[in-house]
Scaffold this active site. Structure first.
Site, PDB file in Angstrom:
ATOM      1  N   ARG A  57       1.606  14.688  13.390  1.00 48.21           N
ATOM      2  CA  ARG A  57       1.978  14.486  11.995  1.00 48.21           C
ATOM      3  C   ARG A  57       1.969  15.778  11.164  1.00 48.21           C
ATOM      4  O   ARG A  57       1.194  15.934  10.220  1.00 48.21           O
ATOM      5  CB  ARG A  57       1.093  13.423  11.339  1.00 48.21           C
ATOM      6  CG  ARG A  57       1.209  12.089  12.039  1.00 48.21           C
ATOM      7  CD  ARG A  57       0.444  11.005  11.350  1.00 48.21           C
ATOM      8  NE  ARG A  57       1.093  10.491  10.165  1.00 48.21           N
ATOM      9  CZ  ARG A  57       0.560   9.569   9.365  1.00 48.21           C
ATOM     10  NH1 ARG A  57      -0.634   9.089   9.637  1.00 48.21           N
ATOM     11  NH2 ARG A  57       1.206   9.135   8.309  1.00 48.21           N
ATOM     12  N   LYS A  96       0.840  -1.210   0.000  1.00 53.04           N
ATOM     13  CA  LYS A  96       0.000   0.000   0.000  1.00 53.04           C
ATOM     14  C   LYS A  96       0.867   1.248   0.000  1.00 53.04           C
ATOM     15  O   LYS A  96       0.652   2.163  -0.785  1.00 53.04           O
ATOM     16  CB  LYS A  96      -0.901   0.004   1.247  1.00 53.04           C
ATOM     17  CG  LYS A  96      -1.520   1.362   1.544  1.00 53.04           C
ATOM     18  CD  LYS A  96      -2.386   1.360   2.790  1.00 53.04           C
ATOM     19  CE  LYS A  96      -1.673   1.584   4.089  1.00 53.04           C
ATOM     20  NZ  LYS A  96      -1.337   2.981   4.420  1.00 53.04           N
ATOM     21  N   ASN A  97       1.843   1.277   0.911  1.00 54.53           N
ATOM     22  CA  ASN A  97       2.609   2.511   1.082  1.00 54.53           C
ATOM     23  C   ASN A  97       3.600   2.759  -0.051  1.00 54.53           C
ATOM     24  O   ASN A  97       4.124   3.872  -0.180  1.00 54.53           O
ATOM     25  CB  ASN A  97       3.318   2.520   2.440  1.00 54.53           C
ATOM     26  CG  ASN A  97       2.321   2.716   3.570  1.00 54.53           C
ATOM     27  OD1 ASN A  97       1.169   3.094   3.324  1.00 54.53           O
ATOM     28  ND2 ASN A  97       2.741   2.469   4.798  1.00 54.53           N
ATOM     29  N   ASP A 124       5.108   0.720  11.930  1.00 56.05           N
ATOM     30  CA  ASP A 124       3.882   0.099  11.420  1.00 56.05           C
ATOM     31  C   ASP A 124       3.729  -1.362  11.862  1.00 56.05           C
ATOM     32  O   ASP A 124       2.732  -2.000  11.530  1.00 56.05           O
ATOM     33  CB  ASP A 124       3.826   0.184   9.889  1.00 56.05           C
ATOM     34  CG  ASP A 124       3.581   1.611   9.411  1.00 56.05           C
ATOM     35  OD1 ASP A 124       3.196   2.465  10.227  1.00 56.05           O
ATOM     36  OD2 ASP A 124       3.786   1.871   8.205  1.00 56.05           O
ATOM     37  N   CYS A 170      -4.449  13.458  13.639  1.00 55.58           N
ATOM     38  CA  CYS A 170      -4.432  12.051  13.239  1.00 55.58           C
ATOM     39  C   CYS A 170      -4.378  11.203  14.503  1.00 55.58           C
ATOM     40  O   CYS A 170      -3.825  11.627  15.516  1.00 55.58           O
ATOM     41  CB  CYS A 170      -3.199  11.843  12.379  1.00 55.58           C
ATOM     42  SG  CYS A 170      -2.835  10.160  11.982  1.00 55.58           S
ATOM     43  N   ARG A 220      -8.515  -0.202   5.046  1.00 55.37           N
ATOM     44  CA  ARG A 220      -7.614   0.760   4.406  1.00 55.37           C
ATOM     45  C   ARG A 220      -6.315   0.094   3.990  1.00 55.37           C
ATOM     46  O   ARG A 220      -5.673   0.538   3.039  1.00 55.37           O
ATOM     47  CB  ARG A 220      -7.279   1.903   5.379  1.00 55.37           C
ATOM     48  CG  ARG A 220      -8.448   2.796   5.683  1.00 55.37           C
ATOM     49  CD  ARG A 220      -8.012   3.977   6.502  1.00 55.37           C
ATOM     50  NE  ARG A 220      -6.991   4.760   5.794  1.00 55.37           N
ATOM     51  CZ  ARG A 220      -6.481   5.891   6.241  1.00 55.37           C
ATOM     52  NH1 ARG A 220      -6.893   6.376   7.382  1.00 55.37           N
ATOM     53  NH2 ARG A 220      -5.569   6.526   5.551  1.00 55.37           N
TER      54      ARG A 220
HETATM   55  C1  EPZ Z   1       4.620   6.925   6.197  1.00 54.97           C
HETATM   56  O1  EPZ Z   1       3.897   8.024   6.742  1.00 54.97           O
HETATM   57  C2  EPZ Z   1       3.656   5.775   6.141  1.00 54.97           C
HETATM   58  N1  EPZ Z   1       2.540   6.131   5.288  1.00 54.97           N
HETATM   59  C3  EPZ Z   1       3.184   5.425   7.548  1.00 54.97           C
HETATM   60  O2  EPZ Z   1       2.350   4.285   7.459  1.00 54.97           O
HETATM   61  C4  EPZ Z   1       4.384   5.102   8.421  1.00 54.97           C
HETATM   62  O3  EPZ Z   1       3.969   4.888   9.733  1.00 54.97           O
HETATM   63  C5  EPZ Z   1       5.393   6.260   8.392  1.00 54.97           C
HETATM   64  O4  EPZ Z   1       5.734   6.573   7.004  1.00 54.97           O
HETATM   65  C6  EPZ Z   1       6.675   5.962   9.139  1.00 54.97           C
HETATM   66  O5  EPZ Z   1       7.281   4.817   8.614  1.00 54.97           O
HETATM   67  C7  EPZ Z   1       2.657   6.036   3.964  1.00 54.97           C
HETATM   68  O6  EPZ Z   1       3.685   5.657   3.426  1.00 54.97           O
HETATM   69  C8  EPZ Z   1       1.468   6.381   3.151  1.00 54.97           C
HETATM   70  P1  EPZ Z   1       6.834  10.267   8.087  1.00 54.97           P
HETATM   71  P2  EPZ Z   1       4.499   9.495   6.671  1.00 54.97           P
HETATM   72  O7  EPZ Z   1       6.743  11.547   7.335  1.00 54.97           O
HETATM   73  O8  EPZ Z   1       5.260   9.643   5.416  1.00 54.97           O
HETATM   74  C9  EPZ Z   1       7.301  13.550  11.496  1.00 54.97           C
HETATM   75  C10 EPZ Z   1       0.461   2.959   7.940  1.00 54.97           C
HETATM   76  O9  EPZ Z   1      -0.006   2.468   9.003  1.00 54.97           O
HETATM   77  N2  EPZ Z   1       7.167  14.565  10.438  1.00 54.97           N
HETATM   78  O10 EPZ Z   1       7.991   9.363   7.815  1.00 54.97           O
HETATM   79  O11 EPZ Z   1       3.390  10.421   6.957  1.00 54.97           O
HETATM   80  C11 EPZ Z   1       6.021  12.775  11.722  1.00 54.97           C
HETATM   81  O12 EPZ Z   1       5.105  13.469  12.543  1.00 54.97           O
HETATM   82  C12 EPZ Z   1       0.984   4.374   7.914  1.00 54.97           C
HETATM   83  O13 EPZ Z   1       0.489   2.353   6.857  1.00 54.97           O
HETATM   84  C13 EPZ Z   1       7.375  15.891  10.745  1.00 54.97           C
HETATM   85  O14 EPZ Z   1       7.665  16.249  11.892  1.00 54.97           O
HETATM   86  O15 EPZ Z   1       5.482   9.457   7.913  1.00 54.97           O
HETATM   87  C14 EPZ Z   1       6.553  11.500  12.355  1.00 54.97           C
HETATM   88  O16 EPZ Z   1       6.781  11.718  13.721  1.00 54.97           O
HETATM   89  C15 EPZ Z   1       0.691   5.149   9.146  1.00 54.97           C
HETATM   90  N3  EPZ Z   1       7.231  16.811   9.749  1.00 54.97           N
HETATM   91  C16 EPZ Z   1       7.893  11.301  11.646  1.00 54.97           C
HETATM   92  O17 EPZ Z   1       8.240  12.583  11.091  1.00 54.97           O
HETATM   93  C17 EPZ Z   1       6.923  16.458   8.460  1.00 54.97           C
HETATM   94  O18 EPZ Z   1       6.817  17.354   7.595  1.00 54.97           O
HETATM   95  C18 EPZ Z   1       7.885  10.290  10.505  1.00 54.97           C
HETATM   96  O19 EPZ Z   1       6.795  10.578   9.634  1.00 54.97           O
HETATM   97  C19 EPZ Z   1       6.734  15.107   8.148  1.00 54.97           C
HETATM   98  C20 EPZ Z   1       6.871  14.171   9.161  1.00 54.97           C
END
Ligand code: EPZ
Length: 427
Positions: free
Chosen positions: A129, A22-23, A314, A124, A406
């Protein structure tokens, strides 16, 4: 609203086919916005999030053709996407609030059209996030971005230019957004402290097939050479490592023996090490991954989530479900998201012994779990409750199953084919 009923106590035996990721699929679909040429994606899973992404892309003007899988991908969908003309540069709140991955359209729309208006996703269930890194990276490439009425309004009238940007924190989504924006920027973009997740490497491979030179995928530094136009391409989505890890934990929970067809050990090495320490046997086979636990009790192990190649956030909820039945204690520390313990009160309702101290949860194994009515709060939390239910005494009814839909394709079919007593209750 659908519910899922599980009666615990059955061992899982047989095989489960792992779907496409999915991701990985979501950013790959968004990459279609970069060009007026066709992008064909094989092995896309049939999931609610994929349908939501199709809706978002269609309103941007992308034509999407979905066909049953071919070329050996008989179990996934083949999507053909073509963004001949961009009909709208706005990603509306109604879609973005349903699925945060919608913010990935920001970079590609801005790079192609010089303009994009994307709703801020809002809160969320697993944490705040923010999207500040997506914004900061695009600004480094020359974009002007304001927040207006809950929307990110981004402009780059002269186009984006290649830049060097160092992420202050590893972000999968921001890395993907900037990689796609960089594909159409003038010059070279270098991204330091980039995410190294396999989904990033899959996107890089697809961009390369579309004619964009990308180097360094899987390392901390990505180099992307901008091009003036991308070409038609075909790409096959990697297998879902989180689905693989989830079923591995379900098998371990029931002391079962399963071959996960298409599962790849190299994509979940850290989880594999952790599971082995807990007493689970995992081995790569010609067709996938065999997981079994035939002798001895599970042992409590400590886990800390980290960006790839660390233990994936995850899989944290699923691992916790498994540890509720282990001998001894397990300290589970979540470092990626600040409030990803929503499954704890629900697991406790099934008899688990878990205490949360800030970002860590201390799980003391119990000899038995009992079925209960439980509520899903997010995708991975809900599947962790299903794993607990597989080993619980009596019936568990899982409410708010739409969270599961989802990200898990035909979960109840896959599990019941391996002997689980599980059914979906409609309505
Ligand atoms: C991706 O989310 C995945 N989603 C998530 O999977 C997964 O948990 C996550 O990566 C971490 O591996 C998809 O790929 C669609 P991040 P993403 O940006 O890209 C912080 C699932 O269950 N951050 O790597 O949104 C954020 O708050 C989902 O399938 C900022 O601070 O995650 C988090 O603490 C849920 N500022 C950390 O970074 C930003 O601009 C990592 O988030 C962006 C992120």
């Amino acid at each position: 609203m659908d519910r899922i009923r599980i009666r615990g106590g059955r061992q899982l035996k047989g095989e489960i086919r792992i779907s496409g990721s999915k991701n990985a699929s979501l950013p790959l679909m968004v990459a279609s916005l970069l060009t007026d040429r066709k992008l064909t994606l094989h092995n896309v899973p049939r999931l609610a999030d994929i349908t939501t992404m199709i809706q978002l892309l269609q309103q941007h003007g992308v034509t999407v053709d979905a066909a049953p899988g071919e070329n050996g991908h008989a179990h996934g969908t083949t999507l053909t996407l073509q963004a001949g003309k961009i009909a709208s540069t706005t990603a509306p709140y109604d879609i973005v609030r349903k699925m945060r991955a919608s913010v990935l359209v920001l970079g590609p729309l801005l790079a192609r059209e010089g303009l994009a208006r994307v709703s801020l996703p809002g809160g969320c269930a697993i944490g705040a996030r923010p999207v500040d890194l997506h914004i900061a990276g695009l600004k480094a490439m020359g974009a002007e971005i304001d927040i207006d009425g809950g929307y990110m309004v981004a402009r780059a009238p002269q186009g984006l230019r290649g830049a060097r940007y160092t992420f202050p924190k590893v972000s999968v989504g921001a890395t993907e957004n900037l990689m796609m924006a960089a594909a159409l920027a003038k010059g070279t973009t270098v991204l330091d402290n980039a995410a190294r997740e396999p989904e990033i490497a899959d996107l890089a491979e697809c961009l390369i097939a579309m004619g964009v030179p990308v180097a360094g995928a899987g390392t901390e530094t990505l180099t992307i050479e901008g091009v003036s136009a991308l070409k038609e391409a075909t790409h096959s989505v990697i297998s879902d490592r989180i689905e693989t890890g989830t079923y591995a934990m379900a098998v371990a929970m029931t002391a079962g023996d399963i071959e996960l067809i298409g599962g790849r050990l190299d994509l979940i090495e850290s989880a594999v090490q952790t599971l082995r320490s807990a007493g689970v046997t995992l081995e790569q086979t010609a067709r996938g991954l065999r997981v079994h636990r035939t002798n001895g009790a599970l042992q409590g192990v400590d886990v800390m989530t980290e960006p790839f190649p660390g233990f994936p956030t995850d899989l944290q909820a699923q691992m916790m479900a498994l540890m509720t039945r282990a001998e001894g204690a397990s300290m589970i520390t979540e470092t990626v998201f600040e409030s990803r313990f929503m499954h704890v009160p629900e697991l406790s309702r099934m008899g688990a012994n878990v205490t949360i101290h800030h970002e860590s949860a201390l799980v003391r194994g119990v000899p038995k779990l009992r079925g209960a009515e439980v509520m899903a709060t997010d995708l991975r939390a809900s599947v962790s409750l299903a794993i607990a239910a597989l080993a619980a005494e009596g019936d568990t009814t899982l409410h708010r199953v739409y969270h599961l839909d989802r990200g898990y394709e035909r979960l109840e079919e896959k599990l019941s084919a391996c002997g689980a007593d599980i059914e979906r209750l409609k309505g």
